[in-house]
Write an enzyme that holds these catalytic residues in place. Structure first.
Site, PDB file in Angstrom:
ATOM      1  N   GLU A 121      59.170 -17.404  45.293  1.00  0.00           N
ATOM      2  CA  GLU A 121      58.773 -16.200  46.042  1.00  0.00           C
ATOM      3  C   GLU A 121      57.770 -16.566  47.144  1.00  0.00           C
ATOM      4  O   GLU A 121      57.769 -15.981  48.217  1.00  0.00           O
ATOM      5  CB  GLU A 121      58.194 -15.157  45.086  1.00  0.00           C
ATOM      6  CG  GLU A 121      59.289 -14.597  44.174  1.00  0.00           C
ATOM      7  CD  GLU A 121      58.795 -13.495  43.284  1.00  0.00           C
ATOM      8  OE1 GLU A 121      58.046 -13.821  42.334  1.00  0.00           O
ATOM      9  OE2 GLU A 121      59.117 -12.325  43.513  1.00  0.00           O
ATOM     10  N   GLU A 142      63.719 -14.916  36.494  1.00  0.00           N
ATOM     11  CA  GLU A 142      62.996 -13.896  35.723  1.00  0.00           C
ATOM     12  C   GLU A 142      63.915 -13.070  34.833  1.00  0.00           C
ATOM     13  O   GLU A 142      63.529 -12.657  33.743  1.00  0.00           O
ATOM     14  CB  GLU A 142      62.228 -12.965  36.676  1.00  0.00           C
ATOM     15  CG  GLU A 142      60.966 -13.559  37.272  1.00  0.00           C
ATOM     16  CD  GLU A 142      61.186 -14.449  38.492  1.00  0.00           C
ATOM     17  OE1 GLU A 142      62.351 -14.800  38.774  1.00  0.00           O
ATOM     18  OE2 GLU A 142      60.198 -14.798  39.159  1.00  0.00           O
TER      19      GLU A 142
END
Ligand code: NAD
Length: 715
Positions: A121, A142
C-alpha cells in the site's frame, strides 16, 4: 542525513531524497504506531526541504521491503470497544500516505524484496514502482486473514487497474512475483540489483519532474470506468452472486472488498478512502477475522518455527530417503521429496512397478516444462534424484525410510523385518499408514525409538500437511528428524500421539458417521450433502465416502474391530454407524466411486446423481431443522477433537486447527476444529448447544466435563 527512529532520510545535491525504512529491533518493517511516528517525522523532514526537493525514493534496508500490517496491533485493535477507535487509527495511516502521494514531486518505490499488505500500500501511494527482478514479490493478502487492505490499497489499485483487473489482487489476495507484477501493471519497471534499481529511480525522477498520481488529474478516468459504467454495472450485478457461490456466504471479507471496489469507484478520492476504512472497521470485529488470524497466521507461524518439535536438537539435513511402495502414495512422496532436492530410492516389488511410480513424476514435470514453469535442466535434475529399484541393497545409505505399501499389519511387519538388516544403524523408519497403530507396527523394528508415523494426504504433491504420529516409544531425536524432513519438502507438520485413526482419520470419520446417522434417520440425502457444503465443508459426507471408497472404509472398520479384539481396546465404537452402513452398502455392491456405484451413481460422462435406492432404503422425508443438521455435522468433529485431546492423541490446539483445515478441509473461516469453539461464541455457547443436541439426538454430543480444563491447558 537524518534518522527518524527507524527511517533514514538523506537529501542529495540533485535534490533527491532517499527514505530507507529500517525499523529497529524488528527483522522486518511493519505497520504499527511506531511506524506512524517515524513516517510523521520523515514527512516533516521532507516538507522542511520542500524548496530544494526534486523527488523522493522510498526503499528498505531489510531483506524484505515491508512485511505489512502489524498483526499484534491488529489484534489489539480488535479488543477496542469503540468502533471509532480502529477507524481513527486507520485514518492516521491513510493521512500519511495521502501526504506522501501529494508532495508535489515525483515519488518512487524502490522495492528490494517482498512488499506485502501495508507494504504494497505504501508502494501504491508512490507514483512509480521499480522492483528487483528476482527478489521482489508484491500483493495484498489481507483477504486471507478475513480483512481488507485499508491503507488505501483498494481505492488506489482500483484507480490504477480498474475494477475487473483488480480482482486477483484484492478479492483473491494473489501474490505477484516481480515479472508477473510488471505484466499485471502493478509495477512499472524491473531492476537486476539494488544499484541498478536506485539509478533507475533517480533517472525517472529527473526525467519526470511533474509526476504525480494520475488520478489527481482533473479528468482522470478509472480504466474500464467506474461502478456506473455499463460494462461494470452489468458485471457488478452478477459478481456478488458469483462470489457467494464460491464463498457460500461464509466469508465476509471478499464480499466487503467487492463492495469497497464498487462503491469507492463511484465517489471522490476522500470519500472513497472513508468507505474503505469503514468496511475495514467492521471486518476487524468479525469472528472470522479473529479465527483466521489466530490459526492461519499465528498458529501457522508457530508450526513453521517448530513449536511441536522437541527443543535443543540441532536441525537435520536429510540427504537420501527410501520410499517403499510406488503406488498412489509412494510415487507422490518420491516426487515431493525429489522436488525439494533430496535424493530418493523408490522401491517396489518389481523394477517395472517402481518405474511406473516414477512415471508419475515424469508426467507432472513434462506438464510443468510445457507450461514454462520448469526448464529442461530442472526437470532432468529432479528426475535424476529418483532412483528406482526392486532390491533391498539399494536402501543401504538412506537416512530415512518411508513405508507406503498396502495397509496390512502382517505385510508391513514382514517388510520391516526383511529390510532392516540392509539399513544404516541410524536410519529412521516412518510408516505412511493411515489407520494402523504405530506402536504395533514398531514391534517389528529392532529399535522402536527410531520408528514413527508419517501420514501423508492424497494427492501428496498437492496436500500441504503431514501428520506425524509418535508411537509409545518413538524418540525425540526421531520426531525432530522427521519434522525437519517434512519442512525440508515444504510441507507443514502436525504432531500427534498414537491412537486409532490418529487425529485426522478419526475426526474425519466422525463427520462421515454423522452423515450416515442423518441418512438412516430418513433425512433426504441431498439435504445432508447441501447443508454440509453450506457449513463450509468441501463436499458432503456421502460424496466424500464415495471418493475415499466405501469398501476401503469398511475394510478399515473391520481391521479396527479385529485390532480392538487383539489389543483389548475399544476405540471403534464411536463410528458404529459408519461401520454398519458401509458394510451394508458393500453387500449391495455399492462400494464407491471406483466401481461407479456408491451413495451416488456415476455416469460414463463423469456426471453423478444420488442413488435412487437411498430413498427406498432410508425414506428421505424426515424433516429436521436445518441448524440441527448443520450443527450435528460440525459438532461431531469438534467433540471428537476434544476427545482426541482428552485421550492425549492431540497435545495442542494449534495442531488440531491446522490439521483439520489442511487435512480434510474443515472450514478455514472457523479457524479449525478447536478454534471453532470460540468462533461459535465461546465455551458456554458451545456447551449449551452441545447439550441441546445431546438431549435431542443422543450421547454422541455429550461433552467431556473437562472441556474447560482442556481449553485452559491449551490456551
Ligand atoms: P497402493 O495400493 O496404491 O500402493 C501400494 C504399493 O505397494 C503397490 O505399488 C505395491 O506393488 C507396493 N508393494 C506391496 N508390497 C510391497 C513390498 N513388499 N515391497 C515393495 N512394495 C510393495 O496403496 P496406497 O494408496 O499408495 O497406500 C499405501 C499406504 O499409504 C497404505 O498404508 C495406506 O493406508 C496409506 N495411505 C493411503 C492414502 C490414500 O489416500 N490412498 C492416504 C494416506 C495413507
Amino acid at each position: 542525513m537524518l534518522v527518524s527512529g527507524g527511517f533514514v532520510y538523506a537529501l542529495d545535491s540533485d535534490g533527491i531524497a532517499v527514505v530507507t525504512m529500517d525499523m529497529p529491533g524488528q527483522a522486518v518493517n511493519t505497520m504499527n504506531e511506531t511506524y506512524c511516528d517515524y513516517m510523521d517525522e520523515t514527512l516533516n523532514s521532507i516538507k522542511a526541504d520542500r524548496d530544494k526537493l526534486k523527488g523522493v525514493i522510498i526503499t528498505s534496508a531489510k531483506k524484505t521491503f515491508f512485511a505489512g500490517g502489524d498483526i499484534n496491533k491488529i489484534l489489539e485493535q480488535k479488543q477496542l470497544e469503540a468502533w471509532d477507535g480502529a477507524f481513527e487509527l486507520n485514518m492516521r495511516l491513510k493521512k500519511q500516505l495521502n501526504e506522501l502521494e501529494a508532495l508535489g514531486v515525483p515519488v518512487v518505490a524502490a522495492i528490494n524484496g517482498a512488499a506485502m499488505g501495508g507494504g504494497f500500500e505504501i508502494c501504491l501511494a508512490c507514483h512509480y514502482r521499480i522492483a528487483l527482478e528476482l527478489e521482489a514479490v508484491v500483493g495484498l493478502p489481507e483477504v486471507s486473514l478475513g480483512l481488507l487492505p485499508a491503507a488505501g490499497g483498494i481505492v488506489r489499485s482500483v484507480r490504477l487497474l480498474g475494477i475487473q483487473r483488480a480482482f486477483p489482487l484484492l478479492v483473491e489476495g494473489k501474490r505477484f512475483k516481480a515479472v508477473a507484477a510488471l505484466e499485471a501493471g502493478l509495477v512499472h519497471e524491473l531492476a537486476s540489483n539494488v544499484d541498478d534499481m536506485m539509478l533507475k529511480a533517480r533517472a525517472w525522477i529527473l526525467a519526470t519532474p511533474q509526476a504525480q498520481q494520475p488520478w489527481f488529474a482533473k479528468h482522470y478516468k478509472i480504466p474500464g470506468g467506474d461502478g456506473f459504467s455499463p460494462a461494470n454495472a452489468m458485471m457488478l450485478a452478477g459478481a456478488p452472486a458469483m462470489l457467494r457461490q464460491k464463498t457460500r456466504g461464509l466469508l465476509p471479507a471478499p464480499e466487503a472488498i467487492l463492495a469497497v471496489m464498487a462503491e469507492s469507484s463511484c465517489v471522490g478520492y476522500e470519500a472513497a478512502m472513508m468507505i474503505e476504512s469503514r468496511y475495514f472497521s467492521e471486518l476487524l470485529r468479525s469472528p472470522e477475522s479473529t479465527s483466521l488470524i489466530n490459526t492461519m497466521y499465528f498458529q501457522m507461524n508457530e508450526i513453521s518455527a517448530g513449536a511441536s518439535r522437541p527443543s535443543g536438537i540441532a536441525k537435520n539435513k536429510i540427504t537420501k530417503v527410501g520410499v517403499l511402495g510406488a503406488g498412489m502414495m509412494g510415487r507422490g512422496i518420491a516426487y515431493s521429496t525429489a522436488l525439494s532436492g533430496t535424493a530418493v530410492v523408490l522401491k517396489d516389488i518389481s523394477i517395472e512397478n517402481a518405474e511406473k511410480g516414477k512415471d508419475y513424476s515424469r508426467q507432472i514435470l513434462a506438464k510443468a516444462l510445457a507450461r514454462g514453469r520448469k526448464t529442461q535442466e530442472q526437470v532432468d535434475q529432479i528426475l535424476g534424484l529418483i532412483e528406482t529399484t526392486e532390491s533391498n541393497e539399494d536402501l543401504s545409505d538412506c537416512d530415512l525410510i518411508i513405508e507406503a505399501v498396502f495397509e496390512d499389519v502382517e505385510l508391513k511387519h514382514k517388510l520391516t523385518r526383511e529390510i532392516e538388516p540392509f539399513l544404516k544403524p541410524s536410519c529412521i523408519w516412518g510408516s505412511n499408514t493411515s489407520t494402523l497403530p504405530i506402536t504395533l507396527l514398531a514391534e517389528a523394528f529392532s529399535d522402536p525409538a527410531r520408528f514413527i508415523g508419517l501420514h501423508f494426504f492424497s494427492p501428496v504433491d498437492k496436500m500441504a500437511l503431514v501428520e506425524i504420529i509418535c508411537g509409545e516409544q518413538s524418540g525425540d531425536d526421531t520426531l525432530a528428524y522427521v519434522y525437519d524432513y517434512v519442512q525440508q519438502i515444504s510441507k507443514s507438520p502436525i504432531v500427534v500421539n498414537d491412537g486409532r485413526g490418529f487425529y485426522t482419520s478419526r475426526v474425519f470419520g466422525s463427520f462421515c458417521d454423522e452423515g450416515l446417522h442423518l441418512l438412516s434417520e430418513g433425512v433426504n440425502p441431498a439435504i445432508i450433502e447441501n447443508i454440509a457444503k453450506a457449513a463450509g465443508m468441501p463436499v458432503g459426507p456421502l460424496s466424500v465416502m464415495d471418493e475415499v471408497e466405501i469398501e476401503l472404509m469398511r475394510k478399515v472398520g473391520d481391521t479396527n474391530l479385529e485390532l480392538d479384539r487383539r489389543l483389548d481396546q475399544d476405540f471403534h465404537s464411536v463410528h458404529a454407524k459408519l461401520q454398519d452402513l458401509s458394510k451394508e452398502m458393500c453387500e449391495l455392491g455399492r462400494t464407491g466411486r471406483g466401481t461407479g456405484k456408491g451413495f451416488y451413481d456415476y455416469a460414463a460422462d463423469g456426471s453423478k446423481s444420488l442413488w435412487l435406492g437411498l430413498a427406498e432404503k432410508f425414506g428421505g422425508t424426515e424433516v429436521i431443522p436445518t441448524e440441527d443438521i448443520r450443527d450435528r455435522l460440525m459438532f461431531r468433529q469438534v467433540i471428537e477433537t476434544i476427545d482426541c485431546m482428552r485421550r492425549g492423541v492431540l497435545e495442542s490446539a494449534r495442531d488440531a486447527n491446522i490439521g483439520s483445515i489442511f487435512g480434510w478441509g474443515f472450514p478455514a473461516h472457523t479457524g479449525g476444529t478447536f478454534q471453532f469453539i470460540d468462533w461459535f461464541g465461546g465455551e458456554d455457547a458451545f456447551a449449551a448447544r452441545a447439550a441441546q443436541l445431546e438431549a435431542s439426538y443422543g450421547s454422541r454430543f455429550s461433552l467431556p466435563e473437562s472441556l474447560v480444563a482442556i481449553k485452559a491447558a491449551l490456551d
